[in-house]
Motif scaffolding. Structure first.
Motif, PDB file in Angstrom:
ATOM      1  N   MET A  18     -32.419  39.647  35.478  1.00 11.69           N
ATOM      2  CA  MET A  18     -33.695  39.930  36.138  1.00 11.69           C
ATOM      3  C   MET A  18     -34.161  41.345  35.778  1.00 11.69           C
ATOM      4  N   ASN A  19     -35.384  41.416  35.201  1.00  8.95           N
ATOM      5  CA  ASN A  19     -35.916  42.728  34.812  1.00  8.95           C
ATOM      6  C   ASN A  19     -36.637  43.377  35.986  1.00  8.95           C
ATOM      7  N   VAL A  20     -36.398  44.673  36.160  1.00 17.60           N
ATOM      8  CA  VAL A  20     -37.050  45.405  37.242  1.00 17.60           C
ATOM      9  C   VAL A  20     -37.648  46.692  36.675  1.00 17.60           C
ATOM     10  N   LEU A  21     -38.929  46.922  37.014  1.00 19.95           N
ATOM     11  CA  LEU A  21     -39.625  48.147  36.580  1.00 19.95           C
ATOM     12  C   LEU A  21     -39.470  49.235  37.643  1.00 19.95           C
ATOM     13  N   PHE A  22     -39.350  50.490  37.185  1.00 18.75           N
ATOM     14  CA  PHE A  22     -39.194  51.632  38.095  1.00 18.75           C
ATOM     15  C   PHE A  22     -40.266  52.680  37.791  1.00 18.75           C
ATOM     16  N   PHE A  23     -40.892  53.187  38.852  1.00 18.44           N
ATOM     17  CA  PHE A  23     -41.949  54.192  38.699  1.00 18.44           C
ATOM     18  C   PHE A  23     -41.639  55.450  39.506  1.00 18.44           C
ATOM     19  N   GLY A  24     -42.268  56.550  39.108  1.00 19.48           N
ATOM     20  CA  GLY A  24     -42.183  57.791  39.876  1.00 19.48           C
ATOM     21  C   GLY A  24     -40.744  58.204  40.113  1.00 19.48           C
ATOM     22  N   ILE A  25     -40.456  58.595  41.351  1.00 18.04           N
ATOM     23  CA  ILE A  25     -39.112  59.084  41.662  1.00 18.04           C
ATOM     24  C   ILE A  25     -38.062  57.973  41.526  1.00 18.04           C
ATOM     25  N   ALA A  26     -38.475  56.697  41.671  1.00 15.08           N
ATOM     26  CA  ALA A  26     -37.519  55.589  41.500  1.00 15.08           C
ATOM     27  C   ALA A  26     -36.989  55.578  40.065  1.00 15.08           C
ATOM     28  N   ARG A  27     -37.860  55.887  39.108  1.00 22.25           N
ATOM     29  CA  ARG A  27     -37.433  55.957  37.712  1.00 22.25           C
ATOM     30  C   ARG A  27     -36.438  57.102  37.514  1.00 22.25           C
ATOM     31  N   ASP A  28     -36.715  58.240  38.160  1.00 24.46           N
ATOM     32  CA  ASP A  28     -35.785  59.379  38.059  1.00 24.46           C
ATOM     33  C   ASP A  28     -34.421  59.026  38.660  1.00 24.46           C
ATOM     34  N   ILE A  29     -34.414  58.268  39.773  1.00 25.94           N
ATOM     35  CA  ILE A  29     -33.152  57.934  40.450  1.00 25.94           C
ATOM     36  C   ILE A  29     -32.267  57.048  39.571  1.00 25.94           C
ATOM     37  N   VAL A  30     -32.877  55.999  38.956  1.00 24.97           N
ATOM     38  CA  VAL A  30     -32.034  55.106  38.136  1.00 24.97           C
ATOM     39  C   VAL A  30     -31.913  55.592  36.696  1.00 24.97           C
ATOM     40  N   GLY A  31     -32.791  56.548  36.309  1.00 27.95           N
ATOM     41  CA  GLY A  31     -32.709  57.094  34.950  1.00 27.95           C
ATOM     42  C   GLY A  31     -33.257  56.164  33.885  1.00 27.95           C
ATOM     43  N   ALA A  32     -34.152  55.260  34.285  1.00 24.74           N
ATOM     44  CA  ALA A  32     -34.739  54.320  33.318  1.00 24.74           C
ATOM     45  C   ALA A  32     -36.037  53.759  33.907  1.00 24.74           C
ATOM     46  N   SER A  33     -36.986  53.403  33.047  1.00 24.77           N
ATOM     47  CA  SER A  33     -38.223  52.820  33.556  1.00 24.77           C
ATOM     48  C   SER A  33     -38.097  51.303  33.685  1.00 24.77           C
TER      49      SER A  33
END
Lengths: 79, 139, 139, 79
Positions: free
Chosen positions: A1-16
């Motif tokens: 399952m693909n999940v997109l990350f934006f803003g601080i969520a991207r910083d937390i997981v280290g990937a978009s």
């Protein structure tokens, strides 16, 4: 399952974008939230975060399908 | 038929907003422009950076515009938000409403910007001299 | 020091209002534009004509702008009104306020247009097909 | 005493400026209003009208001086 990350969520997981394969079967929005908080403790420090399914806000009980576009939406701050 | 002007752009053009909102049945047009201010909580902001989840942002902006058209019987609506790095005094958002009389366009314009700030997936990072902060992320 | 942009003009230029209201300490700018609508009380308006007592109008507009600056701590104000014959969709008045945060610029902008309509010596004549009427002159 | 007339007030008197010489001595704003209503009955049909002295609204008890700029302000309708 693909999940997109934006803003601080991207910083937390280290990937978009992440491909998540170790979620329980027939997961809901809530299952994905709990998975993220367990794996990345910084999610619990956020004011809140929402999940979008096919580019619409989705409630906790919404089931996630394999081909859905799923995105993590941290607190918005436009304007 | 009402006109909706909904966009995510690199740079806001403030000069043509009247053309987008002008309408033969409109006596009142209200526009709000949000810009980068020099001071936030007494610390000096060097720049702001905006990012968005574009497909979803456009969908939410359309919903907000349609809610406002229905509630205030608007003839035209503008909602535009900029993304990327923005400097002091640069506009980052412009919203506007066009209606027969002035109370409706004021109330609708306020609704557009307040609701955009609540719901549209756009994120602002404030760059100070020594740190970067995602606005509203933490309690 | 706040900037006041007060004018009586033949034609309103809506394209440069942002330049007049933009300010390094302003996060919010609210603008209202009043235009000629096609229908008034179900009768067809062919045109409007505005006249003014210019010296007094400018003085009242300055007073209103200064009241708003003081009350809402504005960084910049625009009040411009057009005179002469105006056709449907033409702008006749533009007011705007620029402040640190958005509630202030909305409230100030509403005050500017409401107070202008109450106090500034400008008169509007509506031209219908078969008659001319000075607006608000009679009960 | 010169008096300026605007909008419907100009239509009522048929001139944009009148020199009035038959007012009482040391007149006030109120005296001028009563003079106009007596001479041009259409002034009594207006919603209201104000007098400006030196381009500012003047109350009824303000005295009018010979060199003042005096203007009749019918109901305004800008915007």
């Amino acid at each position: 399952m693909n999940v997109l990350f934006f803003g601080i969520a991207r910083d937390i997981v280290g990937a978009s974008e992440l491909t998540i394969s170790d979620l329980i079967k027939n997961p809901t929005v809530n299952d994905l939230k709990e998975y993220l908080i367990a794996k990345y403790s910084d999610f619990s420090k956020l004011t809140s975060f929402a999940v979008a399914v096919n580019s619409e806000y989705a409630k906790d009980n919404v089931p996630l399908e394999r081909n859905d576009e799923i995105a993590i939406i941290p607190p918005v701050s436009g304007g | 038929m009402e006109k909706l002007n909904i966009e995510i752009v690199d740079t806001i053009d403030t000069s043509n907003v009247y053309a987008k909102l002008s309408h033969a049945h409109s006596g009142g047009i209200c526009v709000f422009i949000g810009a980068v201010r020099e001071f936030t909580a007494n610390e000096e902001v060097v720049a702001l950076e905006f990012e968005t989840y574009k497909a979803m942002a456009l969908k939410e902006m359309h919903k907000i515009a349609e809610e406002a058209v229905k509630k205030w019987n608007l003839n035209s609506v503008v909602i535009e938000h900029a993304v990327g790095a923005k400097k002091i005094e640069e506009p980052v958002v412009i919203v506007g409403a066009s209606s027969a009389h002035r109370p409706e366009c004021f109330d609708a314009c306020r609704y557009l910007i307040d609701t955009l700030k609540e719901r549209v997936p756009i994120w602002k990072k404030e760059m100070f001299k020594n740190k970067e902060v995602w606005v509203s992320a933490h309690p």
